[in-house]
Design a protein around this motif. Sequence first.
Motif, short mmCIF file in Angstrom:
data_model
loop_
_atom_site.label_atom_id
_atom_site.label_comp_id
_atom_site.label_asym_id
_atom_site.label_seq_id
_atom_site.Cartn_x
_atom_site.Cartn_y
_atom_site.Cartn_z
N GLY A 1 0.82 -1.21 0.00
CA GLY A 1 0.00 0.00 0.00
C GLY A 1 0.85 1.25 0.00
O GLY A 1 2.09 1.18 -0.10
N PHE A 2 0.20 2.39 0.11
CA PHE A 2 0.87 3.69 0.12
C PHE A 2 0.62 4.30 1.49
O PHE A 2 -0.50 4.64 1.84
N ASN A 3 1.68 4.40 2.31
CA ASN A 3 1.57 4.77 3.72
C ASN A 3 0.84 3.69 4.51
O ASN A 3 0.25 3.95 5.55
N SER A 4 0.90 2.47 4.02
CA SER A 4 0.13 1.37 4.61
C SER A 4 0.69 0.90 5.94
O SER A 4 -0.07 0.48 6.81
N ASP A 5 2.01 0.96 6.12
CA ASP A 5 2.59 0.49 7.38
C ASP A 5 2.15 1.36 8.55
O ASP A 5 1.96 0.86 9.66
N ARG A 6 1.99 2.65 8.30
CA ARG A 6 1.66 3.57 9.40
C ARG A 6 0.17 3.82 9.56
O ARG A 6 -0.27 4.26 10.63
N PHE A 7 -0.62 3.56 8.51
CA PHE A 7 -2.04 3.87 8.61
C PHE A 7 -2.96 2.73 8.19
O PHE A 7 -3.74 2.22 8.99
N ASP A 8 -2.90 2.32 6.93
CA ASP A 8 -3.89 1.37 6.40
C ASP A 8 -3.86 0.02 7.10
O ASP A 8 -4.91 -0.52 7.47
N ILE A 9 -2.67 -0.55 7.28
CA ILE A 9 -2.59 -1.86 7.94
C ILE A 9 -3.02 -1.78 9.41
O ILE A 9 -3.82 -2.60 9.86
N PRO A 10 -2.52 -0.80 10.18
CA PRO A 10 -3.00 -0.70 11.56
C PRO A 10 -4.51 -0.52 11.68
O PRO A 10 -5.15 -1.14 12.53
N LEU A 11 -5.11 0.33 10.82
CA LEU A 11 -6.55 0.55 10.92
C LEU A 11 -7.33 -0.68 10.46
O LEU A 11 -8.34 -1.05 11.07
N LEU A 12 -6.85 -1.34 9.41
CA LEU A 12 -7.51 -2.57 8.96
C LEU A 12 -7.45 -3.64 10.05
O LEU A 12 -8.43 -4.35 10.29
N ALA A 13 -6.31 -3.74 10.72
CA ALA A 13 -6.18 -4.71 11.81
C ALA A 13 -7.19 -4.42 12.92
O ALA A 13 -7.81 -5.34 13.46
N GLU A 14 -7.36 -3.14 13.27
CA GLU A 14 -8.33 -2.78 14.30
C GLU A 14 -9.74 -3.20 13.90
O GLU A 14 -10.50 -3.75 14.70
N GLU A 15 -10.10 -2.92 12.65
CA GLU A 15 -11.44 -3.26 12.18
C GLU A 15 -11.64 -4.79 12.18
O GLU A 15 -12.71 -5.27 12.58
N LEU A 16 -10.65 -5.54 11.75
CA LEU A 16 -10.78 -7.00 11.72
C LEU A 16 -10.88 -7.57 13.13
O LEU A 16 -11.72 -8.43 13.40
N LEU A 17 -10.05 -7.09 14.03
CA LEU A 17 -10.11 -7.57 15.41
C LEU A 17 -11.44 -7.20 16.06
O LEU A 17 -12.03 -8.00 16.80
N ARG A 18 -11.93 -6.01 15.76
CA ARG A 18 -13.22 -5.56 16.29
C ARG A 18 -14.35 -6.45 15.78
O ARG A 18 -15.36 -6.66 16.47
N ALA A 19 -14.16 -6.99 14.57
CA ALA A 19 -15.18 -7.86 13.97
C ALA A 19 -14.99 -9.33 14.37
O ALA A 19 -15.71 -10.20 13.88
N GLY A 20 -14.02 -9.59 15.24
CA GLY A 20 -13.81 -10.95 15.71
C GLY A 20 -12.89 -11.79 14.85
O GLY A 20 -12.80 -13.00 15.03
N VAL A 21 -12.17 -11.16 13.92
CA VAL A 21 -11.22 -11.89 13.07
C VAL A 21 -9.83 -11.74 13.69
O VAL A 21 -9.34 -10.63 13.86
N ASP A 22 -9.18 -12.84 14.00
CA ASP A 22 -7.89 -12.81 14.69
C ASP A 22 -6.76 -12.57 13.69
O ASP A 22 -5.99 -13.46 13.34
#
Length: 256
Positions: free
Chosen positions: A92-113
């Motif tokens: 991604g573009f700036n993915s290490d600092r933003f997109d991946i962390p936010l995606l991880a939060e959303e997945l964990l919030r949805a119960g995906v480990d």
Amino acid sequence: MELKLNKPICFFDLETTGIDIGKDRIVEISIFKVFPNGNKESKTWLVNPTIPIPPQTTAVHGITDEKVANEPTFAELAPHIHNMIKDSDLGGFNSDRFDIPLLAEELLRAGVDFDMKNKVSVDVQTIFHKMEERTLSAAFKFYCGKSLDNAHSAEADTMATYEILKAQLDRYPELENDIKSLSEFTTRKKIADFAGMIAFDKDDEEIFTFGKHKGAKVEKVLEAEPGYFSWIQNADFPLYTKKVLTAIKLRKLNTK
């Protein structure tokens, strides 16, 4: 130049309600998956964030509350998104600092480990900044000779990111066409969690990077001050940071 892949890689981009990784939500996600045999797959979803989209954010990406009112929530889309990325590295573009962390939060919030244990990431912005120091639109113009129409559209930004990385490999012979090498090149610092609150020191041991224990080894802090673990778990920290901290605590208990 085409990418040399040993496993699939998913380039992705998020449009969100804001830039707070712990609190903001995804309103659009686009994933462009490239397979080692050259096959490609693309998916884009609008997402109902279940919270209001601030007007100043809508002004950037053009997505309104009304536009996503009848779209699925992230919790509904999470199984499909995880199924698409679970066997892949990420780009991604700036993915290490933003997109991946936010995606991880959303997945964990949805119960995906979700975690990155069997993945690496390539942040195309880091290659760009190390080599040229510009923005996504400028990168697309510089490397690809094209104007980026529909900037801040997740799909346009995702496709531009993929094209830029291929052009970077053509331009810089010193860059190895290997996802693991590119991941190492784009890593700014070695961190244990996406938010950078737990990093690794020169001895490859986890340390806190914030607060009163900044620079201290995590294991020693948890042993000397057990309440610090409980405070973080009950406070407004990113879910992935809490997950990493729990793993460190359990690892220490299992070695006793």
